[in-house]
Design a protein around this motif. Sequence first.
Motif, mmCIF file in Angstrom:
data_model
loop_
_atom_site.group_PDB
_atom_site.id
_atom_site.type_symbol
_atom_site.label_atom_id
_atom_site.label_comp_id
_atom_site.label_asym_id
_atom_site.label_seq_id
_atom_site.Cartn_x
_atom_site.Cartn_y
_atom_site.Cartn_z
ATOM 1 N N SER A 24 -2.095 0.096 96.204
ATOM 2 C CA SER A 24 -3.174 -0.188 95.396
ATOM 3 C C SER A 24 -3.052 0.622 94.135
ATOM 4 O O SER A 24 -3.604 0.473 93.084
ATOM 5 C CB SER A 24 -4.492 0.473 96.058
ATOM 6 O OG SER A 24 -4.420 1.856 96.052
ATOM 7 N N GLN A 25 -2.087 1.470 93.779
ATOM 8 C CA GLN A 25 -1.951 2.192 92.690
ATOM 9 C C GLN A 25 -0.908 1.428 91.749
ATOM 10 O O GLN A 25 -0.686 2.056 90.730
ATOM 11 C CB GLN A 25 -1.305 3.640 92.941
ATOM 12 C CG GLN A 25 -1.966 4.642 93.949
ATOM 13 C CD GLN A 25 -1.783 5.891 94.031
ATOM 14 O OE1 GLN A 25 -0.355 6.193 93.870
ATOM 15 N NE2 GLN A 25 -2.404 6.842 94.643
ATOM 16 N N SER B 145 0.001 -2.583 89.942
ATOM 17 C CA SER B 145 -0.465 -3.785 90.087
ATOM 18 C C SER B 145 0.554 -4.624 89.759
ATOM 19 O O SER B 145 1.653 -4.320 88.884
ATOM 20 C CB SER B 145 -1.594 -4.014 88.630
ATOM 21 O OG SER B 145 -2.832 -3.438 88.761
ATOM 22 N N ASP C 114 -2.921 -9.722 90.991
ATOM 23 C CA ASP C 114 -2.580 -8.525 90.877
ATOM 24 C C ASP C 114 -2.221 -7.782 92.297
ATOM 25 O O ASP C 114 -3.131 -7.925 93.344
ATOM 26 C CB ASP C 114 -3.607 -7.758 90.250
ATOM 27 C CG ASP C 114 -3.274 -7.693 88.509
ATOM 28 O OD1 ASP C 114 -2.480 -8.337 88.235
ATOM 29 O OD2 ASP C 114 -4.208 -6.920 88.113
ATOM 30 N N ASN D 34 1.421 10.618 91.398
ATOM 31 C CA ASN D 34 -0.034 10.802 91.376
ATOM 32 C C ASN D 34 -0.508 11.949 92.449
ATOM 33 O O ASN D 34 -1.399 12.866 92.070
ATOM 34 C CB ASN D 34 -0.759 9.420 92.009
ATOM 35 C CG ASN D 34 -0.836 8.453 90.666
ATOM 36 O OD1 ASN D 34 -0.896 8.904 89.645
ATOM 37 N ND2 ASN D 34 -0.756 7.234 91.042
ATOM 38 N N ASP E 213 -3.273 3.571 85.564
ATOM 39 C CA ASP E 213 -2.838 2.540 85.986
ATOM 40 C C ASP E 213 -1.273 2.300 85.813
ATOM 41 O O ASP E 213 -0.510 2.704 84.877
ATOM 42 C CB ASP E 213 -3.585 1.115 85.358
ATOM 43 C CG ASP E 213 -4.986 1.155 85.684
ATOM 44 O OD1 ASP E 213 -5.004 1.350 86.887
ATOM 45 O OD2 ASP E 213 -5.830 0.638 85.009
ATOM 46 N N VAL F 145 1.776 -1.073 86.127
ATOM 47 C CA VAL F 145 1.727 -2.442 86.083
ATOM 48 C C VAL F 145 3.358 -2.756 86.317
ATOM 49 O O VAL F 145 3.971 -2.303 85.461
ATOM 50 C CB VAL F 145 1.104 -2.919 84.731
ATOM 51 C CG1 VAL F 145 1.551 -4.481 84.808
ATOM 52 C CG2 VAL F 145 -0.370 -2.910 84.889
ATOM 53 N N THR G 17 -1.324 -5.929 77.007
ATOM 54 C CA THR G 17 -1.829 -4.453 77.219
ATOM 55 C C THR G 17 -2.932 -4.007 76.198
ATOM 56 O O THR G 17 -3.186 -4.829 75.363
ATOM 57 C CB THR G 17 -0.790 -3.617 77.220
ATOM 58 O OG1 THR G 17 -0.497 -3.107 75.483
ATOM 59 C CG2 THR G 17 0.451 -4.224 77.492
ATOM 60 N N ASP H 203 -5.012 2.130 77.225
ATOM 61 C CA ASP H 203 -5.573 1.590 78.576
ATOM 62 C C ASP H 203 -5.027 2.772 79.709
ATOM 63 O O ASP H 203 -5.207 2.213 80.729
ATOM 64 C CB ASP H 203 -5.327 0.320 78.998
ATOM 65 C CG ASP H 203 -3.658 0.004 78.908
ATOM 66 O OD1 ASP H 203 -2.958 0.910 78.729
ATOM 67 O OD2 ASP H 203 -3.450 -1.205 78.611
ATOM 68 N N THR I 120 -2.141 3.072 80.857
ATOM 69 C CA THR I 120 -1.382 2.289 81.798
ATOM 70 C C THR I 120 0.341 2.662 81.353
ATOM 71 O O THR I 120 0.459 2.450 80.181
ATOM 72 C CB THR I 120 -1.756 0.827 81.829
ATOM 73 O OG1 THR I 120 -3.236 0.883 82.093
ATOM 74 C CG2 THR I 120 -1.075 0.095 82.926
#
Length: 299
Positions: free
Chosen positions: A12-13, A15, A63, A93, A111, A113, A121, A138, A140
């Motif tokens: 889930s961490q 995408s 995703d 994390n 996030d 990706v 982005t 963002d 990310t």
Amino acid sequence: MSFNQGSRLDTSQVSDRRGGLGGKIAIGGGGLILLIASLLGVPPELLQSLTGASPSSGQAAADGQELRLECETGADANARRDCRVVATVNSLNRYWGEALPRYNLQYPVPDAVLFDGQVSTGCGSATSAVGPFYCPRDSTAYFDVGFFDQLTDQLGAAEGPLAEEYVVAHEFGHHIQNLTGVLDYSQQDPQGQGSGAVRVELQADCYAGVWAGNATQQVDPATGEPFMQPLTNEDLSDAISAASAVGDDRIQEASSGQVNPHTWTHGSSEQRRAWFSQGYETRDPAACDTFNAADLDRP
Ligand SMILES: [Zn+2]
């Protein structure tokens, strides 16, 4: 560095946006490069000619869909690059989530990706030619796992999992800098030896080393065993090789045959190697103060 076979991965961490909008969107103009923090100090069009990277096309995936199906354990992370990114993100994390409160900072999980070809982005649209990057707008980090082939084949880094994990950890270093506020120095003083940009990049390398030094101490609460096996000398030399391969002097030499320190943005091969090692050996983010270092060649 290898993950212990039974470690559970948290997909889930990350995408999964691979198989995206191939070929339809050009790189987002001159503004993009100034707004992102990348691994490489080279304009994307130059990198593209250096590495032969080009946008690919394919079918859009929802995703996380494929990752959820195929990345479950440390064994998957050892076998597959995309799962290795997931496992590395999980470890980063966990480490930063524990470490930052000791410095009175909160750690909002960024996030991450996976993409190929191109991706839109918060900083604009980008192609794989940019290399791995972090967008502060963002929060990310963006990775095309195909870059890892370019890292070894075109940029000359050693193969090996820690070389790839270093790249992921470097981009997370930029997330930490976004939280501490130093990432802005990269924009304010964007090039040259000793510039804000170079100090930002070397600090991100140092943070990657700090993570590597701490990661093997983490215990998986589900199994009671460490997530990762101890680092070998080979692991370490792979990561150092990767840090050296993305030095400004090395890339300039390979792309133009000339080295021009006035346009450096990320630091020399020797500096990148030295700051990664500084982080690894001290395991202390406070030892990564590139902004007050008298001599960037000797942390
Ligand atoms: Zn960077």
